[in-house]
Write a protein that holds these residues in place. Structure first.
Motif, short mmCIF file in Angstrom:
data_model
loop_
_atom_site.label_atom_id
_atom_site.label_comp_id
_atom_site.label_asym_id
_atom_site.label_seq_id
_atom_site.Cartn_x
_atom_site.Cartn_y
_atom_site.Cartn_z
N ALA A 269 0.83 -1.21 0.00
CA ALA A 269 0.00 0.00 0.00
C ALA A 269 0.86 1.26 0.00
CB ALA A 269 -0.93 0.00 1.21
N ALA A 270 2.01 1.20 -0.64
CA ALA A 270 2.98 2.30 -0.60
C ALA A 270 2.43 3.62 -1.15
CB ALA A 270 4.25 1.91 -1.36
N SER A 271 1.43 3.56 -2.01
CA SER A 271 0.84 4.78 -2.56
C SER A 271 -0.49 5.15 -1.89
CB SER A 271 0.62 4.63 -4.07
OG SER A 271 1.85 4.61 -4.76
N VAL A 272 -0.79 4.51 -0.77
CA VAL A 272 -2.05 4.75 -0.08
C VAL A 272 -1.80 5.54 1.20
CG1 VAL A 272 -4.11 3.70 0.93
CG2 VAL A 272 -2.96 2.58 -1.00
N THR A 273 -2.27 6.77 1.23
CA THR A 273 -2.20 7.57 2.45
C THR A 273 -3.37 8.53 2.48
OG1 THR A 273 -0.71 8.83 3.90
CG2 THR A 273 -0.72 9.42 1.55
N GLY A 274 -3.83 8.85 3.68
CA GLY A 274 -4.99 9.71 3.82
C GLY A 274 -6.27 9.02 3.39
N THR A 275 -6.31 7.70 3.52
CA THR A 275 -7.45 6.91 3.06
C THR A 275 -8.23 6.35 4.24
OG1 THR A 275 -6.47 6.32 0.93
CG2 THR A 275 -8.08 4.79 1.84
N VAL A 276 -9.55 6.32 4.08
CA VAL A 276 -10.44 5.72 5.07
C VAL A 276 -11.03 4.46 4.43
CG1 VAL A 276 -12.53 6.04 6.45
CG2 VAL A 276 -11.01 8.00 5.99
N LEU A 277 -10.68 3.31 4.99
CA LEU A 277 -11.10 2.03 4.42
C LEU A 277 -12.21 1.43 5.28
CD1 LEU A 277 -10.86 -0.28 2.42
CD2 LEU A 277 -8.89 -1.12 3.72
N ALA A 278 -13.41 1.35 4.73
CA ALA A 278 -14.55 0.80 5.46
C ALA A 278 -14.53 -0.72 5.42
CB ALA A 278 -15.85 1.31 4.87
N VAL A 279 -14.72 -1.32 6.58
CA VAL A 279 -14.85 -2.79 6.69
C VAL A 279 -16.14 -3.00 7.48
CG1 VAL A 279 -13.70 -4.94 7.33
CG2 VAL A 279 -12.33 -2.91 6.81
N ASP A 280 -17.26 -2.83 6.81
CA ASP A 280 -18.52 -2.67 7.53
C ASP A 280 -19.69 -3.42 6.90
OD1 ASP A 280 -18.98 -1.25 5.23
OD2 ASP A 280 -19.34 0.67 6.20
N GLY A 281 -19.39 -4.39 6.06
CA GLY A 281 -20.47 -5.14 5.43
C GLY A 281 -21.34 -4.29 4.52
N GLY A 282 -20.80 -3.17 4.02
CA GLY A 282 -21.55 -2.31 3.12
C GLY A 282 -22.39 -1.25 3.79
N MET A 283 -22.28 -1.13 5.11
CA MET A 283 -23.17 -0.26 5.86
C MET A 283 -23.05 1.21 5.47
SD MET A 283 -23.45 -0.02 9.99
CE MET A 283 -24.53 1.15 10.81
N HIS A 284 -21.85 1.67 5.15
CA HIS A 284 -21.66 3.10 4.89
C HIS A 284 -22.21 3.54 3.55
CE1 HIS A 284 -18.44 1.80 2.27
NE2 HIS A 284 -18.27 3.03 1.87
N GLY A 285 -22.30 2.61 2.58
CA GLY A 285 -22.64 3.05 1.24
C GLY A 285 -23.86 2.42 0.60
N LEU A 286 -24.31 1.28 1.11
CA LEU A 286 -25.40 0.56 0.47
C LEU A 286 -26.75 0.93 1.09
CD1 LEU A 286 -23.88 -3.02 0.08
CD2 LEU A 286 -23.65 -1.02 -1.42
N ARG A 287 -27.72 1.10 0.25
CA ARG A 287 -29.09 1.36 0.70
C ARG A 287 -29.98 0.34 -0.01
NH1 ARG A 287 -26.11 3.67 3.34
NH2 ARG A 287 -26.07 5.87 3.98
N LEU A 288 -30.15 -0.81 0.61
CA LEU A 288 -30.87 -1.91 -0.02
C LEU A 288 -32.37 -1.72 0.10
CD1 LEU A 288 -28.74 -4.94 1.16
CD2 LEU A 288 -28.35 -3.44 -0.81
N ARG A 289 -33.08 -2.12 -0.93
CA ARG A 289 -34.54 -2.10 -0.88
C ARG A 289 -35.05 -3.31 -0.10
NH1 ARG A 289 -36.88 -1.49 -6.84
NH2 ARG A 289 -38.81 -1.60 -5.60
N LYS A 290 -36.05 -3.09 0.69
CA LYS A 290 -36.65 -4.21 1.40
C LYS A 290 -37.50 -5.00 0.44
CE LYS A 290 -36.78 -2.00 5.95
NZ LYS A 290 -37.63 -1.58 7.09
N SER A 291 -37.36 -6.33 0.49
CA SER A 291 -38.12 -7.17 -0.42
C SER A 291 -39.56 -7.32 0.05
CB SER A 291 -37.47 -8.54 -0.52
OG SER A 291 -37.34 -9.13 0.76
#
Length: 250
Positions: A228-250
């Protein structure tokens, strides 16, 4: 991935359990020499180096970091993982609780990083990874104090990355969702209906399950590695998609 960290020296705060211990073990598996700094580091067994450390005490921090650097031959990787939780709305926690959580979760990172920077600046592969949280970016109920501390950690990560890129020190953070750790299990045990609480925690993550400590450790290990030598100032989410996914309820 075995051997990618051969000969590197890593310091992991909060390395006595949960995410910190899983991270320390993974870094060691990949070839690093690892010191675990914790109030109770007894679970950090060989080949890990257990060191008692209170991140709210400058003398304790400096002593532990200096000892780690002496025993390991420097510091190439710092994982600022030590942290404590809090429950309640903004009206619920006392001022003493606010001071305690911010002292551990935010100022603790500053103390440990300040002590480690002289060693990190000498490294050719210096990396800092801070353990943040989905609470930094998502409004979670009854987590006002904890969320405030983790919002500060995310902002601090970006500021540190800007300040130290010229020193050759990369700074990133991981934002886990709800992780299956001893602390979370303790919360479940204290809930009026532990099974219902566990089901609710699982359901709020799109994958439908808790994140494992090992999954967060894998993300930390990547950010800490030369890969990851070129990776700095990054926020890496490990959250099962919680921060970005908005799933429709079936």
């Amino acid at each position: 991935m075995s051997g990618e960290l051969d000969g590197m020296a890593a310091v992991v705060t909060g390395g006595g359990s949960g995410i910190g211990l899983a991270t320390a073990r993974l870094l060691a598996e990949r070839g690093a020499f690892v010191a675990c700094l914790d109030l109770e580091p007894s679970e950090a067994r060989h080949p890990l180096l257990p060191l008692k450390c209170d991140v709210t005490d400058t003398r304790s921090v400096v002593g532990a970091v200096d000892t780690a650097a002496e025993r390991l031959g420097g510091v190439d990787i710092l994982v600022n993982n030590a942290g404590i939780g809090a429950q309640g709305t903004v009206a619920d926690n006392s001022e003493d609780e606010w001071r305690q959580v911010l002292d551990v979760n935010v100022i603790g990172i500053a103390r440990v990083t300040r002590a480690a920077l002289p060693y990190l600046r000498r490294s050719r592969n210096a990396a800092i990874v801070n353990t943040c949280s989905i609470a930094a970016t998502a409004g979670l109920p009854n987590r006002a104090l904890y969320s405030a501390s983790k919002g500060a950690v995310q902002s601090l990560t970006l500021a540190m990355a800007a300040d130290h890129v010229a020193d050759g020190v990369r700074v990133n953070c991981v934002n886990p969702g709800t992780v299956d750790t001893p602390w979370v299990r303790g919360l479940l045990d204290s809930a009026p209906n532990p099974d219902a609480e566990l089901a609710a925690l699982r359901a709020r993550q799109p994958t439908g399950r808790l994140v494992t400590a090992e999954e967060v450790a894998a993300a930390i290990a990547y950010l800490a590695s030369p890969a990851a030598a070129s990776v700095t100032g990054t926020v890496l989410a490990v959250d099962g998609g919680m921060h970005g996914l908005r799933l429709r309820k079936s």
